[in-house]
Design a protein around this motif. Structure first.
Motif, PDB file in Angstrom:
ATOM      1  N   LEU A   1       0.690  -1.256  -0.045  1.00 59.12           N
ATOM      2  CA  LEU A   1      -0.065   0.082  -0.084  1.00 59.12           C
ATOM      3  C   LEU A   1       0.919   1.251   0.161  1.00 59.12           C
ATOM      4  O   LEU A   1       2.114   1.044   0.457  1.00 59.12           O
TER       5      LEU A   1
ATOM      6  N   HIS B   1       0.397   5.747   0.538  1.00 57.37           N
ATOM      7  CA  HIS B   1      -0.380   6.751   0.786  1.00 57.37           C
ATOM      8  C   HIS B   1       0.369   8.069   0.792  1.00 57.37           C
ATOM      9  O   HIS B   1       1.650   8.259   0.987  1.00 57.37           O
TER      10      HIS B   1
ATOM     11  N   GLY C   1      -2.045  -7.556   4.642  1.00 56.03           N
ATOM     12  CA  GLY C   1      -2.748  -6.242   4.348  1.00 56.03           C
ATOM     13  C   GLY C   1      -3.261  -5.274   5.345  1.00 56.03           C
ATOM     14  O   GLY C   1      -3.087  -4.257   5.615  1.00 56.03           O
ATOM     15  N   ARG C   2      -3.766  -6.576   6.444  1.00 53.52           N
ATOM     16  CA  ARG C   2      -4.284  -5.645   7.786  1.00 53.52           C
ATOM     17  C   ARG C   2      -2.856  -5.075   8.410  1.00 53.52           C
ATOM     18  O   ARG C   2      -3.131  -4.182   9.102  1.00 53.52           O
TER      19      ARG C   2
ATOM     20  N   ASP D   1      -2.100  -1.832   7.082  1.00 52.12           N
ATOM     21  CA  ASP D   1      -3.053  -0.856   7.530  1.00 52.12           C
ATOM     22  C   ASP D   1      -2.758  -0.128   9.013  1.00 52.12           C
ATOM     23  O   ASP D   1      -2.705   0.961   9.076  1.00 52.12           O
TER      24      ASP D   1
ATOM     25  N   LEU E   1       0.327   2.074   8.530  1.00 55.00           N
ATOM     26  CA  LEU E   1      -0.008   3.434   7.982  1.00 55.00           C
ATOM     27  C   LEU E   1      -0.906   4.027   8.696  1.00 55.00           C
ATOM     28  O   LEU E   1      -0.441   5.289   8.883  1.00 55.00           O
ATOM     29  N   LYS E   2      -1.624   3.702   9.766  1.00 57.97           N
ATOM     30  CA  LYS E   2      -2.433   4.386  10.781  1.00 57.97           C
ATOM     31  C   LYS E   2      -1.542   4.968  11.546  1.00 57.97           C
ATOM     32  O   LYS E   2      -1.446   6.445  12.185  1.00 57.97           O
TER      33      LYS E   2
END
Length: 431
Positions: free
Chosen positions: A10, A12, A213-214, A217, A220-221
């Motif tokens: 991912l 961002h 993937g989780r 996430d 990233l948070k």
């Protein structure tokens, strides 16, 4: 053999920058993170071109040596592609990108690295940084001039010493081969993650057992919660494990995920004035390479910083020692306003100070030898004097001695208030 495991990628933009100059790739055997540099346009193009050159390497290999040789050649091809692009489009001059890549070959990870993106290995609940940052501050850390923690906040932490750029067709690339095993988790990330989320928090997220993937996430948070001043790109690769490979379709994220990633965005008038400092900062490069003469200037600047830091520590130490000395001196002066009556050899004496001592340092001294002998006192008075009798002032200490002297002569002494002593009687009985 095709890699057995699972992966996720991912990317961002972050909370400050206006565009994403990072690119990431997660395929069947190839995994890459590229962090572009060169401003609003060039970073996008550089990282996208790097991914485009490396993507054909996503296949099986007979052995690790073949994979390493092919990886080196592809990175050199990417450098030539950047140089050719700048010749055609001079407005992109100065662009470059980091590259951190893994090719999985059987039970081995073939790694290539240049720049300050990072590759970590999470194994047996321990997170280990596998690559070394090619940065100015990392050189300072390696030479022992600053600590890793100081490097995280050093004003020159974005200065790259090695990068895939448009000037050198033969970049100095780190390549090496590491054994891997089922249960390993590999993390490839741009400094948009590693620069704001520390290793303990990263390790905690990696240890949670979530699917790649989780897990990405969650990381990233954490970066966004920390302000995310730069683009954030994350690729997580699980070797074996409980989360099966979902498909053979590669995942491309960031600038490389769109054809616009290799286009020069049109400039936006009015966005870089002093009236819009945040937007101006969003378009400034996140990394840059120093010229040779500028590097010398950086080294001298760091020497000045080190000198200022040492002077600051010395002044701080002097101030602290001065405050401690002043406090001790004030406490000693206060003790000299106190008095007590005690024994000095065979006689009663008035002491100035307080009875306790600090090791071998006495906090009292004889102020007056009264001449009253201890053996002339009653047993009770002698024990009381030997245990010391505190006084609030010199006058009170002298009064205590006078009472002791009176009792030695069997003469009742008046109390300090002038009232009759407890042993006297009042004429007239009860009336």
């Amino acid at each position: 053999m095709t890699f057995q495991g699972s992966a996720a990628a991912l990317s961002h933009t972050g909370k400050v920058r206006s565009n994403n100059q990072d690119s990431g790739y997660a395929g069947s055997n190839l995994f890459v993170v590229a962090d572009g540099m060169g401003g609003h346009a060039g970073g996008d193009v550089a990282s996208s071109l790097a991914i485009a050159e490396l993507q054909p390497l996503d296949r099986t290999y007979e052995n690790t040596a073949d994979a390493e040789r092919t990886l080196r050649g592809a990175v050199s091809d990417a450098a030539e592609s950047l140089i050719d692009t700048v010749h055609l489009r001079p407005e992109l001059a100065g662009m470059g990108t980091t590259v951190s890549a893994i090719i999985m070959v059987d039970d081995y990870a073939v790694i290539a690295h240049i720049g300050d993106s990072r590759i970590y290995l999470f194994r047996d609940d321990a997170l280990t940084q596998i690559t070394t940052d090619h940065t100015f501050v990392q050189r300072l850390v390696d030479s022992g001039r600053i600590t890793p923690e100081e490097a995280r906040y050093h004003p020159r932490r974005s200065v790259l010493m090695r990068v895939l750029g448009d000037m050198d067709p033969n970049p100095e690339l780190d390549t090496f081969i590491m054994p891997t095993q089922p249960g390993d988790r590999w993390l490839l990330c741009s400094d948009g993650l590693s620069g704001v989320v520390d290793d303990p928090h990263t390790a905690k997220a990696m240890a949670a057992g979530l699917a790649p993937g989780r897990t990405a996430d969650v990381l990233l948070k954490q970066a966004l919660d920390a302000g995310a001043p730069d683009n954030v790109t994350i690729v997580i690769v699980d070797v074996g494990g409980q989360h099966p490979l979902q498909s053979g379709t590669p995942t491309i994220v960031g600038a490389a995920s769109t054809p616009k990633g290799i286009e020069v965005p049109a400039a936006r008038p009015g966005r870089t004035s002093w009236l819009h400092p945040a937007r101006q900062a969003a378009n400034e490069p996140s990394h840059f390479e120093p010229a040779a003469e500028f590097l010398e200037e950086l080294i001298e600047e760091d020497r000045r910083r080190a000198r200022r830091r040492r002077i600051g520590w010395f002044i701080g130490l002097v101030l602290v020692l001065g405050l401690i000395a002043a406090g001790l001196f004030g406490a000693y002066k206060w003790t000299q306003t106190r008095y007590f009556v005690g024994a000095d050899g065979a006689t009663v004496a008035i002491f100035q100070g307080i009875p306790p001592s600090l090791g071998s340092i006495a906090l009292s001294q004889v102020y007056e030898d009264t001449g009253v002998r201890l053996d002339s006192l009653s047993e009770f008075d002698r024990q009381t004097v030997e245990g010391t009798i505190p006084a609030d002032s010199l006058a009170q200490a002298q009064e205590i001695v006078a009472r002791l002297n009176d009792r030695d002569g069997h003469t009742p002494s008046p109390s300090p208030s002038g009232s009759p002593s407890p042993t006297s009687t009042t004429a007239g009985g009860h009336g």
